[in-house]
Design an enzyme around this catalytic site. Sequence first.
Site, PDB file in Angstrom:
ATOM      1  CD  GLU A   1      38.680  34.325 -33.559  1.00 49.46           C
ATOM      2  OE1 GLU A   1      39.412  34.975 -32.924  1.00 49.46           O
ATOM      3  OE2 GLU A   1      38.796  34.247 -35.044  1.00 49.46           O
TER       4      GLU A   1
ATOM      5  CD  GLU B   1      35.808  36.430 -36.819  1.00 52.66           C
ATOM      6  OE1 GLU B   1      36.637  36.755 -37.234  1.00 52.66           O
ATOM      7  OE2 GLU B   1      35.066  36.460 -35.750  1.00 52.66           O
TER       8      GLU B   1
HETATM    9  C1  BG6 Z   1      38.907  37.518 -35.494  1.00 55.19           C
HETATM   10  C2  BG6 Z   1      38.002  38.095 -34.441  1.00 55.19           C
HETATM   11  O1  BG6 Z   1      40.091  36.922 -34.751  1.00 55.19           O
HETATM   12  O2  BG6 Z   1      39.528  38.261 -36.438  1.00 55.19           O
HETATM   13  C3  BG6 Z   1      37.542  39.497 -35.010  1.00 55.19           C
HETATM   14  O3  BG6 Z   1      37.158  37.153 -33.962  1.00 55.19           O
HETATM   15  C4  BG6 Z   1      38.671  40.152 -35.618  1.00 55.19           C
HETATM   16  O4  BG6 Z   1      37.056  40.027 -33.750  1.00 55.19           O
HETATM   17  C5  BG6 Z   1      38.923  39.357 -36.707  1.00 55.19           C
HETATM   18  O5  BG6 Z   1      38.334  41.387 -35.946  1.00 55.19           O
HETATM   19  C6  BG6 Z   1      39.946  40.095 -37.457  1.00 55.19           C
HETATM   20  O6  BG6 Z   1      41.098  40.468 -36.987  1.00 55.19           O
HETATM   21  P1  BG6 Z   1      41.624  41.937 -37.034  1.00 55.19           P
HETATM   22  O7  BG6 Z   1      42.690  41.832 -36.073  1.00 55.19           O
HETATM   23  O8  BG6 Z   1      42.257  41.749 -38.268  1.00 55.19           O
HETATM   24  O9  BG6 Z   1      40.736  42.835 -36.828  1.00 55.19           O
END
Ligand code: BG6
Length: 480
Positions: A185, A379
């Site tokens: 990211e 993701e």
């Molecule tokens: C992304 C990141 O922004 O979102 C991850 O690359 C992160 O590291 C994921 O865990 C989900 O976000 P969160 O804050 O719910 O863990």
Amino acid sequence: MENSQKRFPENFLWGGATAANQLEGAYNQGGKGLSIMDVVPGGKKRLGIIKDPDFDFKIHSDKYTYPNHDGIDFYHTYKEDIALFAEMGFKCYRLSIAWSRIFPQGDEAEPNEEGLKFYDNVFDECLKYGIEPVVTISHYEMPLNLAVKYGGWKNRKLIEFFEKYADTVLERYYKKVKYWMTFNEINSAFFIPLFSQGFVNKDPKAGKQDVYQGLHHQFTASSLAVKKAHELDKNLRVGCMIIYGTSYSYDCNPANQWANLEESRMFNNFCADVQVRGKYPSYINKVFKRENIKLDIKAGDLELIREYPADYIGFSYYMSAVRAADPESMEKTNGNLLSAIKNPFLKASDWGWEIDPTGLKIALNELYDRYQVPLFIVENGLGAHDVLDDKNEINDEYRIQYMRDHIDAMAEAVESGVDLMGYTSWGCIDLVSASTGEMSKRYGFIYVDIDDEGKGTKKRYPKKSFHWYKKVIETNGEEV
Ligand code: BG6
């Protein structure tokens, strides 16, 4: 007429994704040095704490808890955890290497062999089951020393340190790992430069200058990694990795449309424009002029960026965003690192992240139209409060529904001709949340019995979604 068209290509990479600092634990074992995430306290206020100009990059165990220190103990349980991924039929597993396991201080001459050996073991375990490792070289993490002593990515010396680290891991693992990504990211620097660039903004104006200078160093370093990888083996694939938040104008008022275009282009496209198209886009000159940004670009940087662009775009997609020329008075919702205007057409997760599968279809089409390179959703997923019932089962039908809708949206994009390589859902095993440091914000197919205070048996329990995802993979996404 029967439609025999398959929804996904035959070699589609189904799997899950994690990051070293959110699951490994063992933060001070195996010769590992401290990373920036080791000094970030847990809890809902963590983003506020680290944005404070007085944040001191030290551990204060008397005041805060540090859930990342123990994570889910993957450092010791990776064999059992990877066996569970294999049981679901994972074709790939996206994970990151902790930079501070390989170069504990970041600036030493020799890498830490014990750290290198750990990832050898992890990759061998994946390959044993035919699971392709997909590796992020730096996922919200750098050795703390590089942030404190050198000031993070705004310092050009970071290119040298990263190059050494990237060369070390590429040389060591290139026969085991084909798919790589350089920075997780990378565009998150606009919101949390501590995570991805290793610094806090003391003065907002200097801050922007630092962010862009840091990005320039990261773009250059990323191209050096692409160059190295292709020299080792031209079949290696090195992607960039961005957050993509499909962006809607609040309404058809041209002023809002324009604000949406300008903001969305900066957030969603700027980094990929440089990293994939291989040059700074023309619109950035106006932004640099307005913000009084003067980049220090050394001879050879732009050639390197042009000659070694990313091979594919890896991106995270959780939600869309609404934008307007004058957003101040409008109702807001939480989001992935940013808060945005509330969209009345969408429902949101327990943490206020708006759920928008159509936004994913739009994202895939927009990205492919603009860049014409393969895309990889690395993701996506739903953070939710899961409850273990008295039979030790978790009925996470809400997660299944979320993923079903997103996978359907992917299939529609593929039908429109989008070249999609794979899908790794976020946090395939419960882990520590990046934005809140909570364990209770769970994304996994596998429940891990640890609470926000780090207490629990650490036992793993497959959720209902575990069995559902196994079927999805078995049928290559035909049955969701
Ligand atoms: C992304 C990141 O922004 O979102 C991850 O690359 C992160 O590291 C994921 O865990 C989900 O976000 P969160 O804050 O719910 O863990």
